[in-house]
Design a protein around this motif. Structure first.
Motif, mmCIF file in Angstrom:
data_model
loop_
_atom_site.group_PDB
_atom_site.id
_atom_site.type_symbol
_atom_site.label_atom_id
_atom_site.label_comp_id
_atom_site.label_asym_id
_atom_site.label_seq_id
_atom_site.Cartn_x
_atom_site.Cartn_y
_atom_site.Cartn_z
ATOM 1 N N HIS A 89 0.841 -1.201 0.000
ATOM 2 C CA HIS A 89 0.000 0.000 0.000
ATOM 3 C C HIS A 89 0.873 1.247 0.000
ATOM 4 O O HIS A 89 2.069 1.182 0.307
ATOM 5 N N PHE A 90 0.280 2.368 -0.365
ATOM 6 C CA PHE A 90 0.915 3.681 -0.333
ATOM 7 C C PHE A 90 -0.169 4.683 -0.011
ATOM 8 O O PHE A 90 -1.184 4.743 -0.711
ATOM 9 N N VAL A 91 0.019 5.445 1.054
ATOM 10 C CA VAL A 91 -0.949 6.473 1.428
ATOM 11 C C VAL A 91 -0.260 7.823 1.276
ATOM 12 O O VAL A 91 0.670 8.140 2.027
ATOM 13 N N PRO A 92 -0.672 8.613 0.276
ATOM 14 C CA PRO A 92 -0.040 9.915 0.063
ATOM 15 C C PRO A 92 -0.368 10.888 1.188
ATOM 16 O O PRO A 92 -1.362 10.724 1.896
ATOM 17 N N GLU A 93 0.484 11.880 1.320
ATOM 18 C CA GLU A 93 0.208 12.958 2.279
ATOM 19 C C GLU A 93 -1.046 13.704 1.828
ATOM 20 O O GLU A 93 -1.274 13.865 0.626
ATOM 21 N N PRO A 94 -1.869 14.153 2.763
ATOM 22 C CA PRO A 94 -3.031 14.953 2.372
ATOM 23 C C PRO A 94 -2.589 16.262 1.724
ATOM 24 O O PRO A 94 -1.501 16.777 2.008
ATOM 25 N N ALA A 95 -3.419 16.783 0.843
ATOM 26 C CA ALA A 95 -3.153 18.090 0.235
ATOM 27 C C ALA A 95 -3.140 19.159 1.329
ATOM 28 O O ALA A 95 -3.748 18.984 2.399
ATOM 29 N N LEU A 96 -2.449 20.231 1.066
ATOM 30 C CA LEU A 96 -2.371 21.340 2.011
ATOM 31 C C LEU A 96 -3.778 21.787 2.406
ATOM 32 O O LEU A 96 -4.634 22.006 1.554
ATOM 33 N N GLY A 97 -4.041 21.831 3.700
ATOM 34 C CA GLY A 97 -5.342 22.234 4.212
ATOM 35 C C GLY A 97 -6.348 21.103 4.343
ATOM 36 O O GLY A 97 -7.448 21.315 4.842
ATOM 37 N N GLU A 98 -5.987 19.906 3.907
ATOM 38 C CA GLU A 98 -6.877 18.756 4.001
ATOM 39 C C GLU A 98 -6.440 17.865 5.155
ATOM 40 O O GLU A 98 -5.265 17.817 5.501
ATOM 41 N N ARG A 99 -7.375 17.135 5.751
ATOM 42 C CA ARG A 99 -7.040 16.221 6.848
ATOM 43 C C ARG A 99 -6.673 14.827 6.359
ATOM 44 O O ARG A 99 -5.950 14.100 7.037
ATOM 45 N N PRO A 101 -5.996 12.147 2.651
ATOM 46 C CA PRO A 101 -5.871 12.092 1.190
ATOM 47 C C PRO A 101 -7.222 11.795 0.555
ATOM 48 O O PRO A 101 -8.167 11.382 1.241
ATOM 49 N N SER A 102 -7.299 12.011 -0.758
ATOM 50 C CA SER A 102 -8.540 11.735 -1.484
ATOM 51 C C SER A 102 -8.186 11.007 -2.788
ATOM 52 O O SER A 102 -8.367 11.530 -3.880
ATOM 53 N N SER A 103 -7.664 9.790 -2.632
ATOM 54 C CA SER A 103 -7.261 8.991 -3.793
ATOM 55 C C SER A 103 -8.491 8.617 -4.602
ATOM 56 O O SER A 103 -9.420 8.006 -4.094
ATOM 57 N N ASN A 104 -8.480 9.011 -5.879
ATOM 58 C CA ASN A 104 -9.695 8.938 -6.673
ATOM 59 C C ASN A 104 -9.597 8.033 -7.890
ATOM 60 O O ASN A 104 -10.599 7.485 -8.324
ATOM 61 N N ARG A 119 -7.760 13.716 -5.871
ATOM 62 C CA ARG A 119 -8.612 14.738 -6.479
ATOM 63 C C ARG A 119 -8.284 16.155 -6.032
ATOM 64 O O ARG A 119 -8.766 17.114 -6.631
ATOM 65 N N VAL A 120 -7.453 16.321 -4.975
ATOM 66 C CA VAL A 120 -7.071 17.648 -4.525
ATOM 67 C C VAL A 120 -5.569 17.892 -4.742
ATOM 68 O O VAL A 120 -5.158 18.951 -5.205
ATOM 69 N N ARG A 121 -4.746 16.906 -4.459
ATOM 70 C CA ARG A 121 -3.289 17.072 -4.437
ATOM 71 C C ARG A 121 -2.618 16.881 -5.788
ATOM 72 O O ARG A 121 -1.578 17.446 -6.059
ATOM 73 N N GLY A 122 -3.133 16.017 -6.652
ATOM 74 C CA GLY A 122 -2.492 15.756 -7.941
ATOM 75 C C GLY A 122 -2.146 14.281 -8.087
ATOM 76 O O GLY A 122 -2.799 13.421 -7.516
ATOM 77 N N VAL A 123 -1.095 13.993 -8.838
ATOM 78 C CA VAL A 123 -0.730 12.626 -9.196
ATOM 79 C C VAL A 123 0.525 12.174 -8.457
ATOM 80 O O VAL A 123 1.509 12.896 -8.394
#
Length: 132
Positions: A89-99, A101-104, A119-123
């Protein structure tokens, strides 16, 4: 198949994935499910967008990459379709200001690189040892 965690009309446990035997395509039979280990301990409601969202439509071997919303990328081995198991597994850091991640979305290229879209941070581009 992703149960898919989307618009929840009431509090629910997090979505998970299903495995179906489609030997007879007119009569699919569910044979197993997979949930991120430890995510759903008791079936209690979870925050919105916690569960399964989308498996990769491209495959290499028996390991399927899944975008699992707040749980990031999950690599699930279906070598035994009756007992799928997580092998990475890999869990990215949340986008700035988010609690969380939102892997989409997730896909796999011919070299085995995995592209995980938040959907907020990018690829994020991941090179798993599983496909090397």
């Amino acid at each position: 198949m992703a149960d898919e965690d989307v618009a929840e009309l009431w509090p629910t446990p997090p979505a998970f994935s299903w495995t179906f035997d489609i030997t007879d395509e007119m009569h699919p039979v569910p044979i197993s499910t997979f949930q991120v280990p430890g995510l759903d301990r008791d079936g209690s409601p979870q925050p919105h967008m916690t569960g399964c969202h989308q498996p990769s439509e491209r495959l290499k071997g028996t390991v399927v990459p899944f975008a699992w919303f707040a749980q990031g990328l999950r690599l699930v081995d279906f070598a035994d379709p009756f007992l799928p198991k997580e092998v990475g597994h890999f869990v990215p850091e949340p986008a700035l200001g988010e609690r969380r991640p939102s892997s989409n979305d997730v896909t796999l290229d011919d070299r085995g690189l995995i592209y995980l879209v938040d959907r907020v941070r990018g690829v994020s581009i991941i090179e798993p040892l599983l496909f090397a």
